[in-house]
Design a protein around this motif. Structure first.
Motif, PDB file in Angstrom:
ATOM      1  N   THR A 139       0.844  -1.185   0.000  1.00 43.72           N
ATOM      2  CA  THR A 139       0.000   0.000   0.000  1.00 43.72           C
ATOM      3  C   THR A 139       0.881   1.237   0.000  1.00 43.72           C
ATOM      4  N   ALA A 140       0.422   2.274  -0.683  1.00 39.74           N
ATOM      5  CA  ALA A 140       1.144   3.541  -0.691  1.00 39.74           C
ATOM      6  C   ALA A 140       0.154   4.656  -0.413  1.00 39.74           C
ATOM      7  N   GLY A 141       0.615   5.701   0.261  1.00 40.27           N
ATOM      8  CA  GLY A 141      -0.277   6.809   0.552  1.00 40.27           C
ATOM      9  C   GLY A 141       0.485   8.047   0.967  1.00 40.27           C
ATOM     10  N   SER A 142      -0.174   9.198   0.796  1.00 38.40           N
ATOM     11  CA  SER A 142       0.497  10.470   1.040  1.00 38.40           C
ATOM     12  C   SER A 142      -0.025  11.226   2.253  1.00 38.40           C
ATOM     13  N   LEU A 143      -1.159  10.796   2.810  1.00 41.30           N
ATOM     14  CA  LEU A 143      -1.663  11.435   4.024  1.00 41.30           C
ATOM     15  C   LEU A 143      -1.090  10.681   5.219  1.00 41.30           C
ATOM     16  N   VAL A 144       0.064  11.121   5.662  1.00 39.42           N
ATOM     17  CA  VAL A 144       0.865  10.373   6.622  1.00 39.42           C
ATOM     18  C   VAL A 144       0.102  10.087   7.910  1.00 39.42           C
ATOM     19  N   ASN A 145      -0.505  11.109   8.493  1.00 38.92           N
ATOM     20  CA  ASN A 145      -1.196  10.921   9.771  1.00 38.92           C
ATOM     21  C   ASN A 145      -2.352   9.936   9.656  1.00 38.92           C
ATOM     22  N   LEU A 146      -3.105  10.022   8.551  1.00 42.99           N
ATOM     23  CA  LEU A 146      -4.231   9.115   8.352  1.00 42.99           C
ATOM     24  C   LEU A 146      -3.754   7.686   8.172  1.00 42.99           C
ATOM     25  N   LEU A 147      -2.679   7.497   7.430  1.00 40.31           N
ATOM     26  CA  LEU A 147      -2.141   6.147   7.230  1.00 40.31           C
ATOM     27  C   LEU A 147      -1.582   5.574   8.520  1.00 40.31           C
ATOM     28  N   GLU A 148      -0.928   6.412   9.292  1.00 47.15           N
ATOM     29  CA  GLU A 148      -0.422   5.960  10.592  1.00 47.15           C
ATOM     30  C   GLU A 148      -1.585   5.486  11.459  1.00 47.15           C
ATOM     31  N   ASN A 149      -2.696   6.203  11.394  1.00 47.80           N
ATOM     32  CA  ASN A 149      -3.872   5.825  12.173  1.00 47.80           C
ATOM     33  C   ASN A 149      -4.470   4.507  11.681  1.00 47.80           C
ATOM     34  N   ILE A 150      -4.550   4.337  10.362  1.00 46.74           N
ATOM     35  CA  ILE A 150      -5.139   3.130   9.767  1.00 46.74           C
ATOM     36  C   ILE A 150      -4.378   1.878  10.199  1.00 46.74           C
ATOM     37  N   PHE A 151      -3.048   1.956  10.213  1.00 43.57           N
ATOM     38  CA  PHE A 151      -2.235   0.771  10.467  1.00 43.57           C
ATOM     39  C   PHE A 151      -1.739   0.627  11.904  1.00 43.57           C
ATOM     40  N   TYR A 152      -1.703   1.736  12.645  1.00 42.80           N
ATOM     41  CA  TYR A 152      -1.050   1.672  13.952  1.00 42.80           C
ATOM     42  C   TYR A 152      -1.922   2.135  15.118  1.00 42.80           C
ATOM     43  N   SER A 153      -3.185   2.408  14.852  1.00 46.00           N
ATOM     44  CA  SER A 153      -4.116   2.691  15.937  1.00 46.00           C
ATOM     45  C   SER A 153      -4.813   1.402  16.343  1.00 46.00           C
ATOM     46  N   SER A 154      -4.811   1.103  17.636  1.00 44.97           N
ATOM     47  CA  SER A 154      -5.406  -0.148  18.116  1.00 44.97           C
ATOM     48  C   SER A 154      -6.918  -0.196  17.903  1.00 44.97           C
ATOM     49  N   LYS A 155      -7.514   0.930  17.542  1.00 42.09           N
ATOM     50  CA  LYS A 155      -8.963   0.970  17.311  1.00 42.09           C
ATOM     51  C   LYS A 155      -9.331   0.602  15.876  1.00 42.09           C
ATOM     52  N   GLU A 156      -8.331   0.499  14.998  1.00 44.10           N
ATOM     53  CA  GLU A 156      -8.581   0.261  13.580  1.00 44.10           C
ATOM     54  C   GLU A 156      -8.454  -1.220  13.219  1.00 44.10           C
ATOM     55  N   ALA A 157      -9.213  -1.616  12.187  1.00 43.18           N
ATOM     56  CA  ALA A 157      -9.262  -3.030  11.774  1.00 43.18           C
ATOM     57  C   ALA A 157      -7.904  -3.558  11.327  1.00 43.18           C
ATOM     58  N   LEU A 158      -7.089  -2.713  10.686  1.00 44.49           N
ATOM     59  CA  LEU A 158      -5.805  -3.168  10.149  1.00 44.49           C
ATOM     60  C   LEU A 158      -4.646  -2.984  11.126  1.00 44.49           C
ATOM     61  N   TYR A 159      -4.979  -2.708  12.368  1.00 39.36           N
ATOM     62  CA  TYR A 159      -3.945  -2.571  13.396  1.00 39.36           C
ATOM     63  C   TYR A 159      -3.121  -3.864  13.494  1.00 39.36           C
ATOM     64  N   GLY A 160      -1.816  -3.718  13.432  1.00 45.15           N
ATOM     65  CA  GLY A 160      -0.927  -4.867  13.569  1.00 45.15           C
ATOM     66  C   GLY A 160      -0.752  -5.690  12.307  1.00 45.15           C
TER      67      GLY A 160
END
Length: 204
Positions: A139-160
């Motif tokens: 995956t590639a993306g330019s909205l850094v904060n949003l991508l960090e949230n998608i992949f590294y927030s424990s509340k998100e489905a793709l966490y971990g």
């Protein structure tokens, strides 16, 4: 055009892709500001490798699904009309595992706009089902904060789920010097170099 630098990033992504053949599936995320060279980096990594590229544009869910369906059908020489994202991702991941095809989702964060559909939850479900089967998603993306949230927030489905992360930075002063040397076919003057770098920095 010549491709500059990014040797370490290419090495690390290629290593992750290679490991997927003999171990768990890989979800690699490439993050960086716009125009920093993420898409070109991925192209370099996937040279001579079978892959399927999807650009996640800001369209309605149905239009985006129709576009992705067409790309899928062309790649696998099929004529399937997917009714929903669940069936699309299941079939896509299954066929890509069988054919050892790498999947690329560019501007991945734009899936977030499909608020009526739990796209990330659907991807997570089918990615988990492909564990130990060698699936590779980049995956590639330019909205850094949003991508960090998608992949590294424990509340998100793709966490971990992101197994590798590459944060793409601007070129160094040294690399800009190399680029301008090639452009002018001689070493640039210090004034040319400083002017260029002060205006553009290390953005390709």
């Amino acid at each position: 055009m010549k491709f500059y630098n990014r040797k370490q990033e290419i090495k690390e992504i290629r290593t992750a892709v290679k490991l997927a053949k003999n171990s768990s599936s890989k979800l690699i995320t490439v993050i960086g500001r716009r125009r920093i060279g993420k898409s070109e980096l991925i192209k370099q990594v996937l040279t001579k490798k079978k892959h399927l590229y999807f650009f996640v544009s800001k369209k309605s869910s149905q239009l985006l699904l129709n576009e992705f369906t067409q790309i899928y059908n062309i790649q696998f020489n099929k004529n399937i009309a997917f009714e929903n994202w669940d069936s699309f991702f299941y079939t896509l991941f299954t066929d890509c595992v069988k054919t050892k095809t790498i999947i690329v989702f560019d501007e991945f964060q734009n899936f977030k706009q499909l608020s009526k559909h739990d796209i990330f939850g659907t991807i997570q479900k089918h990615f988990d089902n492909m564990n130990n089967k060698g699936l590779v998603i980049i995956t590639a993306g330019s909205l850094v904060n949003l991508l960090e949230n998608i992949f590294y927030s424990s509340k998100e489905a793709l966490y971990g789920r992101a197994t590798n992360k590459q944060v793409i930075q601007e070129f160094t002063f040294k690399t800009v010097y190399e680029i301008l040397t090639d452009y002018y076919n001689k070493k640039p003057t210090i004034n040319n170099l400083l002017t260029f770098y002060s205006v553009f920095g290390g953005v390709p």
